[in-house]
Design a protein around this motif. Structure first.
Motif, mmCIF file in Angstrom:
data_model
loop_
_atom_site.group_PDB
_atom_site.id
_atom_site.type_symbol
_atom_site.label_atom_id
_atom_site.label_comp_id
_atom_site.label_asym_id
_atom_site.label_seq_id
_atom_site.Cartn_x
_atom_site.Cartn_y
_atom_site.Cartn_z
ATOM 1 N N GLY A 237 0.815 -1.132 -0.033
ATOM 2 C CA GLY A 237 0.019 -0.143 -0.187
ATOM 3 C C GLY A 237 0.915 1.337 -0.129
ATOM 4 O O GLY A 237 0.266 2.262 0.117
ATOM 5 N N ARG A 238 2.170 1.300 -0.111
ATOM 6 C CA ARG A 238 3.177 2.314 -0.141
ATOM 7 C C ARG A 238 2.962 3.037 -1.631
ATOM 8 O O ARG A 238 2.948 2.305 -2.713
ATOM 9 N N VAL A 239 2.880 4.136 -1.746
ATOM 10 C CA VAL A 239 2.733 4.880 -2.779
ATOM 11 C C VAL A 239 4.126 5.745 -3.209
ATOM 12 O O VAL A 239 4.610 6.405 -2.210
ATOM 13 N N ALA A 240 4.377 5.612 -4.392
ATOM 14 C CA ALA A 240 5.576 6.682 -4.990
ATOM 15 C C ALA A 240 5.537 7.019 -6.328
ATOM 16 O O ALA A 240 4.508 6.511 -6.874
ATOM 17 N N TRP A 241 6.212 7.907 -6.758
ATOM 18 C CA TRP A 241 6.022 8.532 -8.144
ATOM 19 C C TRP A 241 6.857 7.619 -9.027
ATOM 20 O O TRP A 241 8.073 7.366 -8.577
ATOM 21 N N GLN A 242 6.489 7.339 -10.367
ATOM 22 C CA GLN A 242 7.121 6.565 -11.184
ATOM 23 C C GLN A 242 7.105 7.282 -12.514
ATOM 24 O O GLN A 242 5.907 7.528 -12.669
#
Length: 313
Positions: A160-165
């Motif tokens: 559930g961790r969010v990052a920009w790609q």
């Protein structure tokens, strides 16, 4: 502007999963709901909790918030980074913050209409539409083009961790596209939930600044320098356009600021725009004895000419 620590507001760690964030929000929302709470500051706390969940309960907004938070130094007054743009417009409906007034901090990051993200995990739910802005050359709008664009998109891992790609897309730029127009790329938005279809990606067109041309709607403007004798006697001069050079007739007796219209030479379309050449008289430098004598002879020939006569009244 005060930086708001939304994780602290909900009492969760930065590594909290979406389910942990949701549980924390529900617990605090029940505690501070104005209809049932006896706390003296219940309404204000309920708004803070709801705003925090609006920011952290949506993966895209959470990723944007985390990116800004990494740059923030404790104790400093918060301002969005120069030119800050998360890359997306966040919109939707049905969230806990519907109809709520958000803080200046929230609006500085996500805009005034960023509320009510779609419910995650709903069966067969359509993915969220994404909105981004791309910058193209004016020549691309004249001729059409295919361009590769790079976008930052939020992704969620198994925890559930969010990052920009970074994501690369090949985009067809149609001939005659206008600044501010949106191109729709079907199915290129966020993935759907429970087998639902993906959302769409809307790309807003912006024109890269040009050293010679400016655009107003479909019309294009060019500041065209001419010599004093070309303005006085008339001339045929070469003028650039975004689609190649043309021969332009300068009428005798032209003055600075005069607009010469080239019909249909603006942005392509139905109808096409026009191109306006705005004349500007450029005076040669008196940088030699011969040039100075030429100016002196001109002054003697026009001894009675007063360029400021209109000011004397």
């Amino acid at each position: 502007m005060e930086f708001k620590n939304y994780y602290a507001t909900l009492g969760v760690e930065k590594t909290a999963t979406p389910d942990e964030i949701k549980r924390a929000y529900r617990k605090l929302a029940r505690k501070y709901h104005p209809d049932v709470s006896k706390e003296p500051d219940a309404e204000a706390r309920f708004k803070e909790v709801s705003e925090a969940y609006e920011a952290l309960g949506d993966p895209e907004r959470r990723a944007a918030y985390d990116e800004v938070g990494q740059r923030y130094q404790r104790g400093q007054e918060f301002r969005p980074p120069p030119g800050w743009d998360s890359g997306y417009e966040f919109s939707g409906g049905g969230g806990p913050g519907d109809g709520m007034d958000f803080s200046d901090f929230f609006e500085s990051l996500f805009g005034r209409h960023a509320q009510g993200g779609r419910a995650h995990g709903a069966p067969h739910a359509t993915g969220t539409d994404h909105h981004a802005k791309i910058t193209i050359d004016l020549a691309d709008a004249y001729r059409g083009a295919r361009r590769s664009v790079s976008l930052q998109v939020p992704v969620t891992d198994a925890q559930g961790r969010v990052a920009w790609q970074e994501r690369q897309l090949d985009v067809n730029i149609p001939q005659g596209v206008r600044e501010g127009q949106h191109l729709r790329l079907a199915g290129q938005g966020a993935a759907g939930h429970g087998g639902g279809p993906a959302g769409d990606l809307y790309l807003e067109i912006a024109f890269r600044p040009h050293p010679h041309f400016r655009v107003d709607g479909r019309d294009v403007y060019l500041n065209l320098p001419i010599a004093p004798w070309e303005a006085a006697l008339g001339a045929t001069v070469t003028a650039p356009t975004p689609d190649g050079s043309v021969q332009l007739t300068v009428p005798p007796g032209s003055s600075s600021g005069r607009k010469l219209r080239l019909k249909g030479k603006g942005l392509p379309g139905n109808p096409a725009g026009d191109l306006y050449a705005v004349l500007g008289i450029t005076v040669p430098a008196a940088d030699s004895p011969e040039a100075k004598e030429a100016y002196a002879a001109l002054a003697r020939s026009f001894a009675h000419f007063n360029p400021r006569s209109t000011l004397e009244a």
